[in-house]
Design a protein around this motif. Structure first.
Motif, short mmCIF file in Angstrom:
data_model
loop_
_atom_site.label_atom_id
_atom_site.label_comp_id
_atom_site.label_asym_id
_atom_site.label_seq_id
_atom_site.Cartn_x
_atom_site.Cartn_y
_atom_site.Cartn_z
N ASN A 109 39.18 -46.98 17.57
CA ASN A 109 39.86 -46.68 16.32
C ASN A 109 40.88 -45.55 16.51
N PRO A 110 41.96 -45.50 15.72
CA PRO A 110 42.32 -46.48 14.69
C PRO A 110 42.89 -47.76 15.31
N VAL A 111 42.70 -48.86 14.60
CA VAL A 111 43.13 -50.16 15.12
C VAL A 111 44.51 -50.55 14.61
N GLY A 112 45.00 -49.83 13.60
CA GLY A 112 46.30 -50.17 13.02
C GLY A 112 46.91 -48.96 12.33
N THR A 159 35.83 -50.24 2.77
CA THR A 159 34.63 -50.91 3.25
C THR A 159 34.81 -51.55 4.63
N SER A 160 36.02 -51.46 5.17
CA SER A 160 36.28 -52.05 6.48
C SER A 160 35.54 -51.27 7.57
N LYS A 161 35.08 -51.97 8.59
CA LYS A 161 34.46 -51.29 9.74
C LYS A 161 35.51 -50.72 10.68
N TYR A 162 36.75 -51.08 10.43
CA TYR A 162 37.86 -50.59 11.25
C TYR A 162 38.56 -49.43 10.53
N GLU A 163 39.12 -48.53 11.32
CA GLU A 163 39.86 -47.40 10.77
C GLU A 163 41.36 -47.59 11.02
N TYR A 164 42.15 -47.04 10.11
CA TYR A 164 43.60 -47.12 10.21
C TYR A 164 44.21 -45.72 10.18
N GLU A 165 45.37 -45.61 10.80
CA GLU A 165 46.17 -44.40 10.67
C GLU A 165 47.11 -44.62 9.50
N LEU A 217 40.88 -42.81 -0.65
CA LEU A 217 40.52 -43.22 0.71
C LEU A 217 40.22 -42.02 1.60
N ALA A 218 40.85 -40.88 1.31
CA ALA A 218 40.65 -39.66 2.11
C ALA A 218 40.68 -39.97 3.60
N PRO A 219 41.78 -40.54 4.09
CA PRO A 219 41.80 -41.00 5.49
C PRO A 219 41.64 -39.89 6.51
N LYS A 220 40.92 -40.23 7.59
CA LYS A 220 40.73 -39.27 8.68
C LYS A 220 42.03 -39.07 9.45
N ASN A 221 42.76 -40.16 9.61
CA ASN A 221 44.00 -40.14 10.38
C ASN A 221 45.19 -40.31 9.43
#
Length: 201
Positions: free
Chosen positions: A48-51, A74-80, A98-102
Motif C-alpha cells: 500500500n498505497p495501491v493507487g 471499507t476497502s482493504k486497499y489504501e490510496y494516496e 476518510l482521514a487518509p493516512k497518505n
C-alpha cells in the motif's frame, strides 16, 4: 500505481463511473495478490498505497459522497490522496471523514465549507402547528445541523466557526486545509468525530 481523478461535481453518472473504476481495479488486484498453492489460496502481502486519487472537486450530492466514503473506507486497499485543487462542501466532508493516512496538499488547494447542506423548506417546516413528513424532515435536519456544528467547532478557528453557524460560505486556503488534515492525522478522537459527517455512530 494507478491514478484516479475525483475532478467532477459529485452527481450520479460521474460518481458511478468513478466507483466502477475503483471496483474494477481492486478486482484486478485481488487476482494479482492471490497465489494458488497445494495448501490452498494464499493472500500475498499488499504493497500500500495501491493507487493515487487526485482531487479537484466542487462538492455535490451528499448521499453520493456517502457512497464514495463507504467504498473507500471499507476497502482493504489504501490510496494516496492528492488535493491539487478545490475540495469544497461535500468533497470536504468526504476527505475529512476518510482521514487518509497518505495525503498530499498542494499550494493550489483550497476549500469552501458551509453549515447547511440539506434542501429543505425550513420556513414551512418550522411552523409549530405543522405536522407530517415535512416536520419530521425538519427535526432530522436540526439534528444533522447540531452534528455539523460539533464537527466544525473542532476543525476551524472561532472566527470561521461563527461565520459558518450564521450561514456564510467559508473559504479555506491551502495552508488552512493542510493544518486541518494534519490535526486529523494526529488525533483519533477527531478522526472519530469527522466520520460522523456520514456515519450515525
Amino acid at each position: 500505481m494507478k491514478n484516479f481523478y475525483l475532478n467532477f461535481a459529485i452527481a450520479e453518472e460521474d460518481t458511478l463511473k468513478f466507483l466502477a473504476s475503483i471496483e474494477d481495479y481492486e478486482n484486478q488486484l485481488d487476482l494479482k495478490y492471490k497465489v494458488s498453492t497445494d495448501e490452498g489460496v494464499l493472500q500475498e502481502v499488499i504493497e500500500n498505497p495501491v493507487g493515487r486519487i487526485f482531487i479537484d472537486c466542487p462538492g455535490g450530492i451528499v448521499s453520493l459522497s456517502a457512497m464514495i466514503y463507504h467504498v473507500l473506507s471499507t476497502s482493504k486497499y489504501e490510496y494516496e490522496y492528492v488535493i491539487s485543487g478545490c475540495v469544497d462542501s461535500a468533497a470536504f466532508f468526504l476527505l475529512t471523514a476518510l482521514a487518509p493516512k497518505n495525503i498530499t496538499i498542494y499550494s493550489s488547494a483550497s476549500a469552501m465549507i458551509h453549515y447547511s447542506y440539506f434542501e429543505i423548506n425550513t420556513t414551512i417546516a418550522s411552523v409549530k402547528k405543522h405536522h407530517g413528513p415535512e416536520r419530521d424532515r425538519y427535526e432530522n435536519h436540526k439534528k444533522e445541523m447540531k452534528k455539523l456544528e460539533s464537527i466544525y467547532k473542532n476543525l476551524v478557528d472561532k472566527d470561521k466557526y461563527e461565520k459558518l453557524i450564521k450561514g456564510a460560505d467559508v473559504h479555506l486556503s491551502s495552508k488552512e486545509v493542510s493544518k486541518i488534515f494534519n490535526n486529523i492525522s494526529k488525533d483519533v478522537n477527531l478522526q472519530n468525530l469527522t466520520k460522523r459527517f456520514f456515519e450515525l455512530t
